[in-house]
Design a protein around this motif. Structure first.
Motif, PDB file in Angstrom:
ATOM      1  N   ASN A   1      47.215  43.747  39.345  1.00  0.00           N
ATOM      2  CA  ASN A   1      45.988  43.606  40.125  1.00  0.00           C
ATOM      3  C   ASN A   1      46.212  42.954  41.478  1.00  0.00           C
ATOM      4  O   ASN A   1      45.512  43.241  42.442  1.00  0.00           O
ATOM      5  N   ASP A   2      47.177  42.028  41.572  1.00  0.00           N
ATOM      6  CA  ASP A   2      47.394  41.315  42.824  1.00  0.00           C
ATOM      7  C   ASP A   2      48.481  41.955  43.681  1.00  0.00           C
ATOM      8  O   ASP A   2      48.835  41.418  44.732  1.00  0.00           O
ATOM      9  N   SER A   3      49.029  43.059  43.265  1.00  0.00           N
ATOM     10  CA  SER A   3      50.061  43.728  44.045  1.00  0.00           C
ATOM     11  C   SER A   3      49.429  44.732  44.998  1.00  0.00           C
ATOM     12  O   SER A   3      48.338  45.248  44.738  1.00  0.00           O
ATOM     13  N   PRO A   4      50.080  45.016  46.133  1.00  0.00           N
ATOM     14  CA  PRO A   4      49.499  45.962  47.091  1.00  0.00           C
ATOM     15  C   PRO A   4      49.440  47.377  46.523  1.00  0.00           C
ATOM     16  O   PRO A   4      50.237  47.743  45.648  1.00  0.00           O
ATOM     17  N   ILE A   5      48.508  48.145  47.010  1.00  0.00           N
ATOM     18  CA  ILE A   5      48.395  49.549  46.623  1.00  0.00           C
ATOM     19  C   ILE A   5      49.433  50.336  47.417  1.00  0.00           C
ATOM     20  O   ILE A   5      49.403  50.370  48.646  1.00  0.00           O
ATOM     21  N   ARG A   6      50.337  50.965  46.715  1.00  0.00           N
ATOM     22  CA  ARG A   6      51.438  51.690  47.347  1.00  0.00           C
ATOM     23  C   ARG A   6      50.971  53.111  47.679  1.00  0.00           C
ATOM     24  O   ARG A   6      50.574  53.856  46.787  1.00  0.00           O
TER      25      ARG A   6
END
Length: 231
Positions: free
Chosen positions: A5-10
């Motif tokens: 959830n806290d990772s960037p959208i690739r």
């Protein structure tokens, strides 16, 4: 690949026009939750980069050299190692492109003249696991479904709504009306995770691939009726 959830959208950009890719890159790079992981100049590169880079969302043009965006989408969806959602950026110059892309397994459709905010919102929607049809695209889908020729619409394998619970049927109606999981959760006063579970069970019971097929199924089987036919 499950995105934290806290990772960037690739995001992978696939368009044969460098200026278009550059424009998208500038727009999306300004968003703190996006990461542009690659750019494809044609459908072949899109397929290869999808398998190599494992993006969350692919912004896919339709008309590209070597392999067009529709065939590239079909290949990406069929590849179990490439689990990206495909956002088709489309115009209405050729209506068949829209329905062929739907049949190929695209998760979302957005007009190329949409605003930067709409593009960013669409990518976030797909990354969250929802499907997206812009209102204009939805109207085209429903218009197509009311015609005699429905050969392009995906058909389930003799599935019916008989096995759906009352709540699942209610959720199907709201999905067909274009509501996101969050909006359905708010309408039914339940958690978003509960809605996701209902949607998953609906797709399994009706033998459908995704939410877009669920929308088509709902209208084809009169679970909901286009407004022009009501009354």
């Amino acid at each position: 690949m499950l995105r934290m959830n806290d990772s960037p959208i690739r995001v992978l950009l696939a368009d044969d026009h460098e200026l278009v890719r550059a424009g998208f890159r500038v727009i999306l790079s300004a968003q703190p939750d996006f990461e542009i992981v690659g750019e494809a100049r044609n459908g072949r590169e899109a397929v290869d980069l999808a398998a190599k880079l494992h993006p969350d969302v692919i912004c896919m043009d339709v008309q590209m050299p070597e392999i067009n965006g529709i065939d590239a989408t079909r290949m990406i969806v069929a590849d179990p190692t490439a689990d990206a959602a495909v956002l088709i950026l489309t115009t209405f110059d050729n209506e068949e492109h829209l329905f062929n892309a739907l049949d190929a397994g695209a998760s979302g459709f957005l007009l190329k003249n949409s605003s930067p905010d709409d593009l960013a919102a669409a990518i976030r929607t797909l990354a969250s696991g929802d499907a997206l049809l812009s209102p204009a695209v939805t109207r085209r889908v429903l218009q197509r479904l009311t015609r005699a020729d429905r050969r392009s619409a995906p058909q389930p394998d003799a599935a019916t709504t008989a096995d759906l619970t009352a709540r699942e049927r209610e959720v199907l109606v709201l999905v067909a009306e274009g509501l996101s999981n969050a909006e359905i959760a708010s309408a039914l006063f339940v958690g978003e995770a509960t809605v996701k579970t209902h949607v998953s069970k609906i797709l399994h019971k009706l033998r459908l691939r995704d939410r877009i097929q669920a929308i088509v199924f709902a209208y084809e089987n009169a679970v909901v009726v286009p407004s022009s036919n009501r009354g």
